[in-house]
Design an enzyme around this catalytic site. Structure first.
Site, mmCIF file in Angstrom:
data_model
loop_
_atom_site.group_PDB
_atom_site.id
_atom_site.type_symbol
_atom_site.label_atom_id
_atom_site.label_comp_id
_atom_site.label_asym_id
_atom_site.label_seq_id
_atom_site.Cartn_x
_atom_site.Cartn_y
_atom_site.Cartn_z
ATOM 1 N N CYS A 56 0.820 -1.214 0.000
ATOM 2 C CA CYS A 56 0.000 0.000 0.000
ATOM 3 C C CYS A 56 0.850 1.259 0.000
ATOM 4 C CB CYS A 56 -0.968 -0.006 1.180
ATOM 5 S SG CYS A 56 -0.179 -0.218 2.796
ATOM 6 N N HIS A 162 -2.326 1.172 7.177
ATOM 7 C CA HIS A 162 -2.554 1.301 5.740
ATOM 8 C C HIS A 162 -2.080 2.675 5.266
ATOM 9 C CE1 HIS A 162 -4.263 0.032 1.975
ATOM 10 N NE2 HIS A 162 -5.106 1.045 1.916
ATOM 11 N N ASP A 180 -8.404 4.684 -1.721
ATOM 12 C CA ASP A 180 -7.828 3.448 -1.177
ATOM 13 C C ASP A 180 -7.152 2.655 -2.287
ATOM 14 O OD1 ASP A 180 -7.274 1.061 0.184
ATOM 15 O OD2 ASP A 180 -9.039 1.287 1.443
#
EC number: 2.3.2.15
Length: 469
Positions: A56, A162, A180
Protein backbone atom coordinates in the site's frame (compact mmCIF):
# COMPACT_ATOMS: atom_id res chain seq x y z
CA UNK A 1 -4.02 -26.14 3.30
CA UNK A 2 -6.27 -24.21 0.93
CA UNK A 3 -7.08 -20.65 1.95
CA UNK A 4 -10.60 -19.35 1.39
CA UNK A 5 -10.77 -16.63 -1.26
CA UNK A 6 -12.44 -13.25 -0.85
CA UNK A 7 -14.00 -10.87 -3.34
CA UNK A 8 -13.91 -7.43 -1.75
CA UNK A 9 -15.40 -6.36 1.57
CA UNK A 10 -18.57 -4.48 2.31
CA UNK A 11 -17.57 -0.90 3.11
CA UNK A 12 -18.81 -0.05 6.63
CA UNK A 13 -21.13 2.92 6.09
CA UNK A 14 -21.36 4.89 8.27
CA UNK A 15 -18.79 6.13 9.01
CA UNK A 16 -17.56 6.02 5.39
CA UNK A 17 -19.49 7.14 2.32
CA UNK A 18 -18.69 5.21 -0.85
CA UNK A 19 -17.38 7.51 -3.58
CA UNK A 20 -19.59 6.02 -6.30
CA UNK A 21 -22.79 6.21 -4.25
CA UNK A 22 -25.40 8.95 -4.75
CA UNK A 23 -24.24 10.71 -1.59
CA UNK A 24 -20.60 10.26 -2.60
CA UNK A 25 -21.26 11.86 -5.98
CA UNK A 26 -23.05 14.76 -4.29
CA UNK A 27 -20.11 15.31 -1.94
CA UNK A 28 -17.76 15.26 -4.93
CA UNK A 29 -19.82 17.80 -6.89
CA UNK A 30 -20.03 20.16 -3.91
CA UNK A 31 -16.31 19.88 -3.12
CA UNK A 32 -15.48 20.44 -6.79
CA UNK A 33 -17.59 23.57 -6.76
CA UNK A 34 -15.78 24.66 -3.61
CA UNK A 35 -12.36 24.32 -5.30
CA UNK A 36 -10.98 21.56 -3.05
CA UNK A 37 -10.86 18.77 -5.65
CA UNK A 38 -8.14 20.24 -7.87
CA UNK A 39 -5.62 17.53 -7.03
CA UNK A 40 -8.13 14.74 -7.63
CA UNK A 41 -7.90 14.63 -11.40
CA UNK A 42 -4.15 14.11 -11.61
CA UNK A 43 -4.33 11.44 -8.90
CA UNK A 44 -7.20 9.55 -10.53
CA UNK A 45 -5.46 9.74 -13.92
CA UNK A 46 -2.55 7.71 -12.51
CA UNK A 47 -4.39 5.74 -9.84
CA UNK A 48 -3.48 2.09 -9.42
CA UNK A 49 -4.29 -0.90 -7.24
CA UNK A 50 -1.46 -2.15 -5.06
CA UNK A 51 -0.01 -5.29 -6.65
CA UNK A 52 0.70 -7.02 -3.33
CA UNK A 53 -1.33 -7.04 -0.08
CA UNK A 54 1.54 -5.27 1.72
CA UNK A 55 2.42 -2.77 -1.04
CA UNK A 56 0.00 0.00 0.00
CA UNK A 57 2.83 2.43 0.78
CA UNK A 58 4.62 1.74 -2.51
CA UNK A 59 1.42 1.99 -4.56
CA UNK A 60 0.38 5.25 -2.88
CA UNK A 61 3.78 6.78 -3.57
CA UNK A 62 3.79 5.55 -7.20
CA UNK A 63 0.41 7.20 -7.81
CA UNK A 64 1.55 10.50 -6.32
CA UNK A 65 4.95 10.59 -8.07
CA UNK A 66 3.33 9.94 -11.44
CA UNK A 67 0.57 12.48 -10.73
CA UNK A 68 3.30 15.07 -10.08
CA UNK A 69 5.02 14.10 -13.37
CA UNK A 70 8.33 13.41 -11.62
CA UNK A 71 10.75 11.69 -13.99
CA UNK A 72 12.43 8.69 -12.30
CA UNK A 73 15.42 9.12 -14.60
CA UNK A 74 15.62 5.38 -15.24
CA UNK A 75 13.51 3.03 -17.34
CA UNK A 76 10.61 0.97 -16.07
CA UNK A 77 10.09 -1.34 -19.06
CA UNK A 78 11.40 -0.97 -22.58
CA UNK A 79 12.28 2.68 -23.19
CA UNK A 80 9.66 4.02 -20.79
CA UNK A 81 10.58 5.85 -17.61
CA UNK A 82 7.71 5.48 -15.17
CA UNK A 83 7.23 4.99 -11.45
CA UNK A 84 6.01 1.55 -10.49
CA UNK A 85 6.09 -0.27 -7.16
CA UNK A 86 9.00 -2.34 -8.47
CA UNK A 87 11.04 0.89 -8.91
CA UNK A 88 10.73 1.81 -5.21
CA UNK A 89 13.27 -0.62 -3.82
CA UNK A 90 16.10 1.55 -2.49
CA UNK A 91 15.17 2.20 1.16
CA UNK A 92 13.73 -1.23 1.91
CA UNK A 93 14.14 -4.46 -0.11
CA UNK A 94 10.95 -5.38 -1.97
CA UNK A 95 10.96 -8.91 -0.57
CA UNK A 96 10.94 -7.45 2.95
CA UNK A 97 8.11 -5.05 2.12
CA UNK A 98 6.16 -7.93 0.60
CA UNK A 99 6.41 -10.00 3.78
CA UNK A 100 6.38 -7.29 6.46
CA UNK A 101 4.96 -4.12 4.91
CA UNK A 102 6.68 -0.75 5.16
CA UNK A 103 6.87 1.93 7.82
CA UNK A 104 6.01 5.60 7.62
CA UNK A 105 9.65 6.72 7.80
CA UNK A 106 10.72 4.40 4.98
CA UNK A 107 7.97 5.71 2.67
CA UNK A 108 9.20 9.25 3.40
CA UNK A 109 12.74 8.08 2.59
CA UNK A 110 11.55 6.56 -0.69
CA UNK A 111 9.86 9.80 -1.70
CA UNK A 112 13.09 11.71 -1.05
CA UNK A 113 15.16 9.22 -3.03
CA UNK A 114 12.67 9.42 -5.91
CA UNK A 115 13.40 13.12 -6.27
CA UNK A 116 10.30 14.57 -4.61
CA UNK A 117 10.09 17.26 -1.97
CA UNK A 118 8.55 15.82 1.20
CA UNK A 119 7.24 17.24 4.44
CA UNK A 120 6.27 14.57 6.94
CA UNK A 121 4.25 14.96 10.12
CA UNK A 122 3.46 12.41 12.79
CA UNK A 123 0.29 12.97 14.77
CA UNK A 124 2.25 14.14 17.82
CA UNK A 125 4.20 16.68 15.74
CA UNK A 126 1.18 18.67 14.58
CA UNK A 127 -2.51 19.29 15.31
CA UNK A 128 -5.79 18.44 13.64
CA UNK A 129 -6.16 22.12 12.73
CA UNK A 130 -2.79 22.09 10.93
CA UNK A 131 -3.74 18.83 9.22
CA UNK A 132 -6.96 20.40 7.97
CA UNK A 133 -5.06 23.43 6.67
CA UNK A 134 -2.47 21.24 4.87
CA UNK A 135 -5.20 19.09 3.32
CA UNK A 136 -7.15 22.15 2.17
CA UNK A 137 -4.03 23.58 0.53
CA UNK A 138 -3.13 20.32 -1.23
CA UNK A 139 -6.71 19.61 -2.31
CA UNK A 140 -6.90 23.11 -3.84
CA UNK A 141 -3.72 22.60 -5.88
CA UNK A 142 -2.31 20.28 -8.52
CA UNK A 143 1.23 20.75 -7.23
CA UNK A 144 0.98 18.93 -3.89
CA UNK A 145 -0.54 15.64 -2.78
CA UNK A 146 -1.12 14.21 0.68
CA UNK A 147 -0.50 10.58 1.64
CA UNK A 148 -2.03 9.41 4.90
CA UNK A 149 -0.71 6.61 7.12
CA UNK A 150 -3.58 5.38 9.27
CA UNK A 151 -5.16 2.42 11.07
CA UNK A 152 -8.35 1.01 9.60
CA UNK A 153 -10.12 0.26 12.90
CA UNK A 154 -11.63 3.76 13.49
CA UNK A 155 -13.47 3.29 10.18
CA UNK A 156 -14.74 -0.15 11.31
CA UNK A 157 -12.77 -1.69 8.46
CA UNK A 158 -10.84 -4.94 8.65
CA UNK A 159 -7.05 -4.80 8.67
CA UNK A 160 -4.47 -2.71 10.48
CA UNK A 161 -2.04 -0.06 9.24
CA UNK A 162 -2.55 1.30 5.74
CA UNK A 163 -1.39 4.02 3.33
CA UNK A 164 -3.54 5.85 0.78
CA UNK A 165 -3.49 9.16 -1.09
CA UNK A 166 -6.14 11.69 -0.07
CA UNK A 167 -8.00 12.74 -3.20
CA UNK A 168 -9.99 15.74 -2.00
CA UNK A 169 -11.73 17.58 0.81
CA UNK A 170 -15.31 18.73 1.44
CA UNK A 171 -14.90 21.82 3.61
CA UNK A 172 -18.54 22.25 4.69
CA UNK A 173 -18.96 18.62 5.74
CA UNK A 174 -15.32 18.39 6.93
CA UNK A 175 -14.81 15.12 5.05
CA UNK A 176 -11.76 13.74 3.25
CA UNK A 177 -11.77 11.47 0.21
CA UNK A 178 -9.56 8.40 0.68
CA UNK A 179 -8.39 6.92 -2.63
CA UNK A 180 -7.83 3.45 -1.18
CA UNK A 181 -5.10 1.70 -3.18
CA UNK A 182 -6.42 -1.65 -1.90
CA UNK A 183 -9.30 -1.48 -4.38
CA UNK A 184 -9.64 -5.25 -4.25
CA UNK A 185 -10.85 -4.71 -0.66
CA UNK A 186 -12.55 -1.33 -0.37
CA UNK A 187 -13.53 1.28 -2.97
CA UNK A 188 -12.59 4.96 -2.62
CA UNK A 189 -14.64 6.55 0.16
CA UNK A 190 -15.34 9.76 2.05
CA UNK A 191 -14.65 9.82 5.81
CA UNK A 192 -15.01 12.51 8.49
CA UNK A 193 -11.71 14.35 8.81
CA UNK A 194 -11.84 14.06 12.61
CA UNK A 195 -12.06 10.29 12.25
CA UNK A 196 -9.15 10.24 9.80
CA UNK A 197 -7.13 12.19 12.36
CA UNK A 198 -8.00 9.59 15.01
CA UNK A 199 -6.91 6.85 12.59
CA UNK A 200 -3.54 8.57 12.07
CA UNK A 201 -3.14 9.23 15.78
CA UNK A 202 -2.41 5.54 16.40
CA UNK A 203 0.81 3.72 17.20
CA UNK A 204 2.60 1.58 14.64
CA UNK A 205 3.66 -1.51 16.59
CA UNK A 206 6.64 -2.03 14.26
CA UNK A 207 8.27 1.23 15.35
CA UNK A 208 6.45 2.32 18.50
CA UNK A 209 5.84 5.69 16.80
CA UNK A 210 2.61 7.38 15.80
CA UNK A 211 1.36 7.36 12.24
CA UNK A 212 0.75 10.58 10.34
CA UNK A 213 0.76 12.16 6.91
CA UNK A 214 3.20 13.49 4.35
CA UNK A 215 2.97 16.26 1.77
CA UNK A 216 4.64 15.33 -1.51
CA UNK A 217 5.43 17.89 -4.20
CA UNK A 218 7.86 18.57 -7.02
CA UNK A 219 11.17 20.22 -6.26
CA UNK A 220 11.71 23.67 -7.72
CA UNK A 221 14.87 22.37 -9.39
CA UNK A 222 15.54 19.04 -11.03
CA UNK A 223 17.31 16.31 -9.03
CA UNK A 224 20.82 15.21 -9.90
CA UNK A 225 21.69 14.52 -13.52
CA UNK A 226 24.70 12.27 -13.19
CA UNK A 227 24.92 10.94 -9.64
CA UNK A 228 22.64 9.95 -6.79
CA UNK A 229 23.18 8.99 -3.17
CA UNK A 230 22.03 5.40 -2.92
CA UNK A 231 20.65 3.75 0.19
CA UNK A 232 19.74 0.58 -1.70
CA UNK A 233 22.79 -1.17 -0.26
CA UNK A 234 23.23 -1.75 3.46
CA UNK A 235 26.61 -0.06 3.27
CA UNK A 236 25.05 3.41 3.26
CA UNK A 237 24.78 3.32 7.04
CA UNK A 238 28.50 2.75 7.52
CA UNK A 239 29.28 5.39 4.89
CA UNK A 240 26.91 7.85 6.55
CA UNK A 241 28.76 7.25 9.82
CA UNK A 242 32.08 7.75 8.03
CA UNK A 243 30.96 11.07 6.52
CA UNK A 244 29.31 12.47 9.65
CA UNK A 245 31.47 11.07 12.47
CA UNK A 246 34.69 9.43 11.30
CA UNK A 247 35.98 12.18 8.99
CA UNK A 248 35.64 15.01 11.58
CA UNK A 249 37.43 12.84 14.15
CA UNK A 250 40.19 11.99 11.69
CA UNK A 251 40.80 15.69 10.98
CA UNK A 252 41.77 16.32 14.60
CA UNK A 253 45.14 14.68 13.93
CA UNK A 254 47.79 17.39 14.10
CA UNK A 255 50.09 15.48 11.74
CA UNK A 256 47.89 16.47 8.78
CA UNK A 257 50.17 19.32 7.82
CA UNK A 258 49.43 19.49 4.08
CA UNK A 259 46.57 18.79 1.68
CA UNK A 260 48.18 15.71 0.14
CA UNK A 261 48.65 14.06 3.54
CA UNK A 262 45.07 14.95 4.49
CA UNK A 263 43.64 13.49 1.29
CA UNK A 264 45.78 10.37 1.63
CA UNK A 265 44.41 9.79 5.12
CA UNK A 266 40.82 10.26 3.91
CA UNK A 267 41.31 7.77 1.08
CA UNK A 268 43.04 5.22 3.32
CA UNK A 269 40.22 5.37 5.87
CA UNK A 270 37.40 4.95 3.34
CA UNK A 271 35.23 1.88 4.08
CA UNK A 272 35.68 -0.95 1.61
CA UNK A 273 32.13 -0.47 0.30
CA UNK A 274 32.44 3.30 -0.20
CA UNK A 275 31.62 2.95 -3.90
CA UNK A 276 28.09 1.83 -3.06
CA UNK A 277 27.11 5.22 -1.63
CA UNK A 278 27.34 7.48 -4.68
CA UNK A 279 26.02 5.87 -7.84
CA UNK A 280 26.04 7.06 -11.42
CA UNK A 281 22.61 7.54 -12.99
CA UNK A 282 22.79 5.58 -16.24
CA UNK A 283 19.87 5.14 -18.60
CA UNK A 284 19.29 1.73 -20.12
CA UNK A 285 16.90 1.50 -23.04
CA UNK A 286 15.63 -1.49 -24.95
CA UNK A 287 17.22 -1.64 -28.37
CA UNK A 288 14.51 -1.18 -30.96
CA UNK A 289 14.89 -3.03 -34.24
CA UNK A 290 16.44 -0.78 -36.85
CA UNK A 291 16.73 2.11 -34.39
CA UNK A 292 20.16 3.11 -33.15
CA UNK A 293 20.09 6.91 -33.13
CA UNK A 294 19.46 9.11 -30.13
CA UNK A 295 16.27 11.13 -29.89
CA UNK A 296 16.43 14.88 -29.37
CA UNK A 297 15.43 14.44 -25.71
CA UNK A 298 18.09 11.75 -25.18
CA UNK A 299 20.74 13.93 -26.79
CA UNK A 300 19.82 16.83 -24.51
CA UNK A 301 20.01 14.68 -21.36
CA UNK A 302 23.28 13.14 -22.50
CA UNK A 303 24.73 16.58 -23.24
CA UNK A 304 23.90 17.72 -19.69
CA UNK A 305 25.45 14.56 -18.21
CA UNK A 306 28.62 15.12 -20.24
CA UNK A 307 28.68 18.75 -19.15
CA UNK A 308 28.46 17.82 -15.46
CA UNK A 309 31.18 15.20 -15.88
CA UNK A 310 33.42 17.68 -17.62
CA UNK A 311 32.83 20.29 -14.95
CA UNK A 312 33.83 17.77 -12.28
CA UNK A 313 37.05 17.02 -14.13
CA UNK A 314 37.80 20.71 -14.57
CA UNK A 315 37.92 21.33 -10.82
CA UNK A 316 41.22 21.75 -8.99
CA UNK A 317 39.99 19.12 -6.53
CA UNK A 318 39.74 16.50 -9.28
CA UNK A 319 43.29 17.29 -10.39
CA UNK A 320 44.67 16.94 -6.85
CA UNK A 321 42.74 13.70 -6.20
CA UNK A 322 43.87 12.25 -9.52
CA UNK A 323 47.53 13.08 -8.86
CA UNK A 324 47.21 11.44 -5.46
CA UNK A 325 45.74 8.26 -6.91
CA UNK A 326 48.04 8.05 -9.94
CA UNK A 327 51.29 9.81 -9.04
CA UNK A 328 53.22 8.28 -11.92
CA UNK A 329 50.93 9.71 -14.55
CA UNK A 330 49.21 6.41 -15.16
CA UNK A 331 45.69 6.50 -16.53
CA UNK A 332 43.80 5.10 -13.59
CA UNK A 333 40.47 5.12 -15.36
CA UNK A 334 41.54 3.14 -18.41
CA UNK A 335 41.53 -0.61 -18.55
CA UNK A 336 40.95 -3.22 -21.18
CA UNK A 337 37.50 -4.66 -21.65
CA UNK A 338 36.70 -8.30 -21.15
CA UNK A 339 34.15 -10.52 -22.86
CA UNK A 340 33.25 -11.69 -19.37
CA UNK A 341 32.02 -8.27 -18.25
CA UNK A 342 28.74 -8.44 -16.40
CA UNK A 343 25.87 -6.14 -17.35
CA UNK A 344 26.65 -3.97 -14.33
CA UNK A 345 30.27 -3.64 -15.50
CA UNK A 346 29.18 -2.88 -19.05
CA UNK A 347 26.81 -0.23 -17.71
CA UNK A 348 29.74 1.38 -15.89
CA UNK A 349 31.95 1.48 -19.00
CA UNK A 350 32.44 4.24 -21.55
CA UNK A 351 35.04 4.98 -24.22
CA UNK A 352 37.40 7.85 -23.46
CA UNK A 353 36.72 9.37 -26.87
CA UNK A 354 33.87 7.19 -27.99
CA UNK A 355 30.26 6.90 -28.98
CA UNK A 356 27.46 8.50 -27.02
CA UNK A 357 26.09 5.13 -26.04
CA UNK A 358 27.21 1.52 -25.87
CA UNK A 359 25.36 -1.60 -26.89
CA UNK A 360 25.04 -4.61 -24.65
CA UNK A 361 22.95 -7.69 -24.07
CA UNK A 362 20.95 -8.60 -20.99
CA UNK A 363 19.67 -12.13 -20.39
CA UNK A 364 16.31 -12.34 -18.62
CA UNK A 365 14.36 -15.58 -18.15
CA UNK A 366 16.50 -17.29 -20.74
CA UNK A 367 15.89 -14.66 -23.41
CA UNK A 368 18.51 -12.26 -24.69
CA UNK A 369 17.51 -8.63 -25.07
CA UNK A 370 19.66 -5.99 -26.69
CA UNK A 371 19.98 -2.73 -24.80
CA UNK A 372 21.55 0.67 -25.38
CA UNK A 373 23.30 2.27 -22.43
CA UNK A 374 23.34 6.06 -22.52
CA UNK A 375 26.63 7.20 -21.03
CA UNK A 376 28.50 10.50 -20.96
CA UNK A 377 31.92 10.75 -22.58
CA UNK A 378 34.95 12.65 -21.34
CA UNK A 379 36.32 15.61 -23.28
CA UNK A 380 39.70 15.35 -24.98
CA UNK A 381 41.02 18.58 -23.49
CA UNK A 382 41.09 17.28 -19.91
CA UNK A 383 40.85 13.55 -20.36
CA UNK A 384 43.18 11.68 -18.07
CA UNK A 385 43.85 9.22 -20.87
CA UNK A 386 46.90 9.71 -23.05
CA UNK A 387 46.41 9.65 -26.81
CA UNK A 388 47.78 6.15 -27.09
CA UNK A 389 45.15 4.95 -24.63
CA UNK A 390 42.11 6.52 -26.24
CA UNK A 391 41.12 3.26 -27.88
CA UNK A 392 40.91 1.58 -24.49
CA UNK A 393 37.87 1.40 -22.22
CA UNK A 394 37.47 3.69 -19.21
CA UNK A 395 35.52 2.39 -16.23
CA UNK A 396 32.90 4.97 -15.52
CA UNK A 397 32.41 6.53 -13.11
CA UNK A 398 36.08 6.42 -12.26
CA UNK A 399 37.16 6.33 -8.63
CA UNK A 400 38.59 9.84 -9.08
CA UNK A 401 35.22 11.17 -10.25
CA UNK A 402 33.35 9.59 -7.35
CA UNK A 403 35.89 10.61 -4.70
CA UNK A 404 35.87 14.18 -6.00
CA UNK A 405 32.08 14.29 -5.83
CA UNK A 406 32.05 12.75 -2.34
CA UNK A 407 34.44 15.40 -1.00
CA UNK A 408 32.37 18.18 -2.55
CA UNK A 409 29.15 16.74 -1.13
CA UNK A 410 30.27 16.63 2.51
CA UNK A 411 28.90 19.47 4.63
CA UNK A 412 31.22 22.55 4.76
CA UNK A 413 31.45 22.33 8.57
CA UNK A 414 33.09 18.92 8.17
CA UNK A 415 36.44 20.61 7.59
CA UNK A 416 36.37 23.02 10.52
CA UNK A 417 38.33 20.58 12.68
CA UNK A 418 41.50 20.77 10.58
CA UNK A 419 44.17 21.98 13.00
CA UNK A 420 46.59 23.68 10.62
CA UNK A 421 44.97 26.96 9.54
CA UNK A 422 46.88 27.13 6.24
CA UNK A 423 45.89 23.56 5.33
CA UNK A 424 42.32 24.30 6.36
CA UNK A 425 42.14 27.37 4.14
CA UNK A 426 43.67 25.56 1.16
CA UNK A 427 41.43 22.53 1.53
CA UNK A 428 38.26 24.57 2.06
CA UNK A 429 39.08 26.40 -1.16
CA UNK A 430 39.30 23.07 -3.00
CA UNK A 431 35.95 21.75 -1.71
CA UNK A 432 34.03 25.02 -1.80
CA UNK A 433 30.92 25.12 -4.00
CA UNK A 434 30.94 28.92 -4.22
CA UNK A 435 32.77 29.11 -7.54
CA UNK A 436 31.43 25.96 -9.16
CA UNK A 437 29.51 26.26 -12.44
CA UNK A 438 25.74 26.40 -11.85
CA UNK A 439 25.03 22.93 -13.28
CA UNK A 440 27.62 21.19 -11.11
CA UNK A 441 26.67 23.29 -8.10
CA UNK A 442 23.03 22.19 -8.38
CA UNK A 443 24.19 18.58 -8.68
CA UNK A 444 26.36 18.82 -5.55
CA UNK A 445 23.71 20.60 -3.46
CA UNK A 446 21.10 17.99 -4.37
CA UNK A 447 23.45 15.16 -3.40
CA UNK A 448 24.30 17.03 -0.20
CA UNK A 449 20.61 17.18 0.71
CA UNK A 450 20.26 13.45 0.05
CA UNK A 451 23.26 12.60 2.20
CA UNK A 452 22.17 14.98 4.95
CA UNK A 453 18.76 13.34 5.07
CA UNK A 454 20.01 9.75 5.07
CA UNK A 455 22.78 10.44 7.57
CA UNK A 456 20.27 12.16 9.83
CA UNK A 457 17.95 9.17 9.69
CA UNK A 458 20.58 6.56 10.58
CA UNK A 459 17.91 3.94 10.02
CA UNK A 460 15.43 5.63 12.37
CA UNK A 461 11.85 6.59 11.64
CA UNK A 462 11.69 10.18 12.86
CA UNK A 463 13.39 11.96 9.98
CA UNK A 464 12.35 15.33 8.61
CA UNK A 465 13.04 17.19 5.40
CA UNK A 466 16.56 18.65 5.78
CA UNK A 467 17.01 22.41 5.47
CA UNK A 468 18.41 23.76 2.23
CA UNK A 469 22.24 23.66 2.34
Amino acid sequence: MEVASLYRRVLPSPPAVEFASAEGKRLFAEALQGGTMEGFFNLISYFQTQSEPAFCGLASLSVVLNALAIDPGRPWKGPWRWFDESMLDCCEPLHKVKSEGITFGKVVCLAHCAGARVQSFRADQTTIHDFRAHLTRCASSQDCHLISSYHRSPFKQTGTGHFSPIGGYHAEKDMALILDVARFKYPPHWVPLTLLWDAMNTTDEATGLLRGFMLVSRRSSAPSLLYTVSCGHGSWKSMAKYCVEDVPNLLKDESLDNVTTLLSRLVESLPANAGDLIKCVIEVRRKEEGESSLSKEEKERLFLKEKVLQQIRDTDLFRVVHELQYPKGLCGSCSSSSDEDSLAEIAATVCCQGAAFLSGTVVSKGNEQGVDLLLPTSSSKTSSCNSNLRSKIVKYPSSTDVLTVLLLVLQPNTWLGIKDENVKAEFQSLVSTDNLPDLLKQEILHLRRQLHYLAGCKGQEACQEPPSP
